[in-house]
Design a protein around this motif. Structure first.
Motif, PDB file in Angstrom:
ATOM      1  N   LEU A 100       0.816  -1.211   0.000  1.00  0.00           N
ATOM      2  CA  LEU A 100       0.000   0.000   0.000  1.00  0.00           C
ATOM      3  C   LEU A 100       0.852   1.265   0.000  1.00  0.00           C
ATOM      4  CD1 LEU A 100      -2.908  -0.932   2.448  1.00  0.00           C
ATOM      5  CD2 LEU A 100      -3.044  -0.605  -0.019  1.00  0.00           C
ATOM      6  N   ASN A 101       2.113   1.161   0.431  1.00  0.00           N
ATOM      7  CA  ASN A 101       2.987   2.332   0.386  1.00  0.00           C
ATOM      8  C   ASN A 101       3.125   2.862  -1.042  1.00  0.00           C
ATOM      9  OD1 ASN A 101       3.423   2.007   3.107  1.00  0.00           O
ATOM     10  ND2 ASN A 101       5.321   0.882   2.841  1.00  0.00           N
ATOM     11  N   PHE A 102       3.202   1.962  -1.971  1.00  0.00           N
ATOM     12  CA  PHE A 102       3.368   2.333  -3.377  1.00  0.00           C
ATOM     13  C   PHE A 102       2.042   2.703  -4.027  1.00  0.00           C
ATOM     14  CE2 PHE A 102       3.483   1.180  -7.876  1.00  0.00           C
ATOM     15  CZ  PHE A 102       4.594   1.873  -8.311  1.00  0.00           C
ATOM     16  N   SER A 103       1.057   1.805  -3.920  1.00  0.00           N
ATOM     17  CA  SER A 103      -0.214   2.029  -4.615  1.00  0.00           C
ATOM     18  C   SER A 103      -1.001   3.195  -4.027  1.00  0.00           C
ATOM     19  CB  SER A 103      -1.065   0.749  -4.568  1.00  0.00           C
ATOM     20  OG  SER A 103      -1.262   0.329  -3.228  1.00  0.00           O
ATOM     21  N   LEU A 104      -0.975   3.335  -2.697  1.00  0.00           N
ATOM     22  CA  LEU A 104      -1.717   4.431  -2.072  1.00  0.00           C
ATOM     23  C   LEU A 104      -1.067   5.780  -2.344  1.00  0.00           C
ATOM     24  CD1 LEU A 104      -4.207   5.008  -0.358  1.00  0.00           C
ATOM     25  CD2 LEU A 104      -2.776   4.805   1.673  1.00  0.00           C
ATOM     26  N   SER A 105       0.256   5.817  -2.433  1.00  0.00           N
ATOM     27  CA  SER A 105       0.916   7.088  -2.727  1.00  0.00           C
ATOM     28  C   SER A 105       0.567   7.579  -4.127  1.00  0.00           C
ATOM     29  CB  SER A 105       2.429   6.930  -2.580  1.00  0.00           C
ATOM     30  OG  SER A 105       2.926   5.966  -3.492  1.00  0.00           O
ATOM     31  N   ILE A 106       0.437   6.669  -5.084  1.00  0.00           N
ATOM     32  CA  ILE A 106       0.067   7.057  -6.448  1.00  0.00           C
ATOM     33  C   ILE A 106      -1.384   7.506  -6.506  1.00  0.00           C
ATOM     34  CG2 ILE A 106      -0.307   6.186  -8.781  1.00  0.00           C
ATOM     35  CD1 ILE A 106       2.148   4.480  -8.475  1.00  0.00           C
ATOM     36  N   SER A 107      -2.294   6.673  -5.974  1.00  0.00           N
ATOM     37  CA  SER A 107      -3.724   6.987  -6.073  1.00  0.00           C
ATOM     38  C   SER A 107      -4.088   8.213  -5.239  1.00  0.00           C
ATOM     39  CB  SER A 107      -4.554   5.785  -5.620  1.00  0.00           C
ATOM     40  OG  SER A 107      -4.253   5.429  -4.275  1.00  0.00           O
ATOM     41  N   LEU A 108      -3.476   8.358  -4.057  1.00  0.00           N
ATOM     42  CA  LEU A 108      -3.802   9.497  -3.202  1.00  0.00           C
ATOM     43  C   LEU A 108      -3.314  10.811  -3.795  1.00  0.00           C
ATOM     44  CD1 LEU A 108      -5.091  10.326  -0.520  1.00  0.00           C
ATOM     45  CD2 LEU A 108      -2.864  10.026   0.565  1.00  0.00           C
ATOM     46  N   SER A 109      -2.145  10.804  -4.391  1.00  0.00           N
ATOM     47  CA  SER A 109      -1.629  12.036  -4.991  1.00  0.00           C
ATOM     48  C   SER A 109      -2.463  12.464  -6.193  1.00  0.00           C
ATOM     49  CB  SER A 109      -0.165  11.837  -5.398  1.00  0.00           C
ATOM     50  OG  SER A 109      -0.041  10.768  -6.321  1.00  0.00           O
ATOM     51  N   LEU A 110      -2.870  11.500  -7.035  1.00  0.00           N
ATOM     52  CA  LEU A 110      -3.718  11.835  -8.179  1.00  0.00           C
ATOM     53  C   LEU A 110      -5.077  12.350  -7.723  1.00  0.00           C
ATOM     54  CD1 LEU A 110      -3.002   8.933 -10.704  1.00  0.00           C
ATOM     55  CD2 LEU A 110      -2.479  11.344 -11.007  1.00  0.00           C
ATOM     56  N   TRP A 111      -5.689  11.631  -6.788  1.00  0.00           N
ATOM     57  CA  TRP A 111      -7.017  12.028  -6.305  1.00  0.00           C
ATOM     58  C   TRP A 111      -6.969  13.398  -5.634  1.00  0.00           C
ATOM     59  CZ3 TRP A 111      -8.429  12.839  -1.149  1.00  0.00           C
ATOM     60  CH2 TRP A 111      -9.791  12.989  -0.917  1.00  0.00           C
ATOM     61  N   LEU A 112      -5.947  13.645  -4.842  1.00  0.00           N
ATOM     62  CA  LEU A 112      -5.843  14.928  -4.150  1.00  0.00           C
ATOM     63  C   LEU A 112      -5.643  16.077  -5.136  1.00  0.00           C
ATOM     64  CD1 LEU A 112      -5.865  16.084  -1.292  1.00  0.00           C
ATOM     65  CD2 LEU A 112      -3.381  15.872  -1.245  1.00  0.00           C
ATOM     66  N   LEU A 216      -9.848   4.108 -14.345  1.00  0.00           N
ATOM     67  CA  LEU A 216     -10.580   4.731 -13.241  1.00  0.00           C
ATOM     68  C   LEU A 216     -10.004   6.103 -12.901  1.00  0.00           C
ATOM     69  CD1 LEU A 216     -11.227   1.695 -10.852  1.00  0.00           C
ATOM     70  CD2 LEU A 216     -12.861   2.878 -12.314  1.00  0.00           C
ATOM     71  N   SER A 217      -8.688   6.234 -12.950  1.00  0.00           N
ATOM     72  CA  SER A 217      -8.094   7.550 -12.695  1.00  0.00           C
ATOM     73  C   SER A 217      -8.505   8.557 -13.770  1.00  0.00           C
ATOM     74  CB  SER A 217      -6.566   7.425 -12.667  1.00  0.00           C
ATOM     75  OG  SER A 217      -6.144   6.541 -11.652  1.00  0.00           O
ATOM     76  N   THR A 218      -8.619   8.110 -15.003  1.00  0.00           N
ATOM     77  CA  THR A 218      -9.071   8.977 -16.086  1.00  0.00           C
ATOM     78  C   THR A 218     -10.517   9.395 -15.884  1.00  0.00           C
ATOM     79  OG1 THR A 218      -7.585   7.792 -17.574  1.00  0.00           O
ATOM     80  CG2 THR A 218      -9.226   9.214 -18.579  1.00  0.00           C
ATOM     81  N   LEU A 219     -11.361   8.450 -15.463  1.00  0.00           N
ATOM     82  CA  LEU A 219     -12.772   8.769 -15.228  1.00  0.00           C
ATOM     83  C   LEU A 219     -12.927   9.734 -14.051  1.00  0.00           C
ATOM     84  CD1 LEU A 219     -14.397   5.256 -15.760  1.00  0.00           C
ATOM     85  CD2 LEU A 219     -14.508   7.232 -17.282  1.00  0.00           C
ATOM     86  N   TYR A 220     -12.115   9.557 -13.019  1.00  0.00           N
ATOM     87  CA  TYR A 220     -12.183  10.476 -11.875  1.00  0.00           C
ATOM     88  C   TYR A 220     -11.743  11.875 -12.289  1.00  0.00           C
ATOM     89  CZ  TYR A 220     -12.664   6.288  -8.984  1.00  0.00           C
ATOM     90  OH  TYR A 220     -13.093   5.118  -8.417  1.00  0.00           O
ATOM     91  N   SER A 221     -10.738  11.963 -13.154  1.00  0.00           N
ATOM     92  CA  SER A 221     -10.292  13.288 -13.600  1.00  0.00           C
ATOM     93  C   SER A 221     -11.308  13.943 -14.523  1.00  0.00           C
ATOM     94  CB  SER A 221      -8.941  13.165 -14.317  1.00  0.00           C
ATOM     95  OG  SER A 221      -9.083  12.456 -15.538  1.00  0.00           O
TER      96      SER A 221
END
Length: 225
Positions: A100-112, A216-221
């Motif tokens: 989760l250190n890797f995956s959460l850092s990517i998803s959290l930074s994009l979402w934020l 999913l990241s594209t759809l969120y953006s």
């Protein structure tokens, strides 16, 4: 001797108390083809086909609110997750996407970044997005609460989805391989066939999960105007 089943995911290789296993994240840079040849090779042509297909698909999903070059962010996200998922299938290579250190850092930074950009530049659209069209007045406070919770848990669901899929496949391969010590020749051959089939399945999961995270990241953006 492995004392814990989950110890296969531990970043235990270190030098001067610095974990070196995370350096495997940068091994994907070695697979990027060189572009200074006058005549491109087949690998470079395949690379261009994949990136062009992803660019066209992400560009379609992000319409009508997109910036020039914004699709390359998600193409890079797809490629870095794909490389790390594939490299984790090889022996003695640390799987960074299973943490989760890797995956959460990517998803959290994009979402934020999406959330901050939307609320700073167009807060009216963000407020309107919380209440679907045609919602009764009595249900509006509940819809705002539900939409707020769903927005908050988005980076967590992206990170857990990626890490859980990587962990599940690796654990299944480890459990099956640990039972091969006391097997007969026939069962051992059967186990090898099962391991090969699972490895093919894990290769498909590596591609699918990287594609799902990027989509999913594209759809969120695209929800941020």
């Amino acid at each position: 001797m492995m004392t814990n089943l989950f110890s296969i995911f531990d970043p235990s290789t270190n030098l001067f108390n610095l974990s070196l296993n995370w350096l495997s994240t940068f091994l994907g840079l070695l697979f990027i083809p060189y572009s200074f040849w006058m005549i491109p090779n087949r690998y470079f042509l395949i690379w261009n086909i994949i990136t062009n297909k992803l660019h066209n698909e992400f560009k379609t999903l992000m319409k009508p609110y997109k910036f020039k070059g914004s699709t390359f962010i998600f193409i890079s996200l797809f490629l870095i997750i794909l490389f790390n998922n594939f490299l984790g299938l090889f022996p003695y290579i640390f799987t960074s996407t299973s943490h989760l250190n890797f995956s959460l850092s990517i998803s959290l930074s994009l979402w934020l970044s999406f959330i901050l950009y939307g609320w700073i530049n167009n807060y009216q659209h963000m407020f309107i997005h919380m209440i679907p069209q045609g919602t009764p007045n009595i249900l509006m406070p509940f819809m705002v609460l539900i939409e707020t919770i769903s927005n908050i848990i988005r980076p967590g669901t992206l990170a857990i989805r990626l890490s859980a899929n990587m962990i599940a496949g690796h654990l299944l391969l480890t459990l099956l391989s640990s039972t091969a010590t006391n097997m007969s020749l026939f069962l051992l051959m059967l186990l090898i066939i099962m391991q090969i089939m699972l490895l093919i399945l894990e290769s498909a999961v590596a591609i699918i999960q990287s594609y799902v995270i990027a989509i999913l990241s594209t759809l969120y953006s695209s929800e941020v105007k």
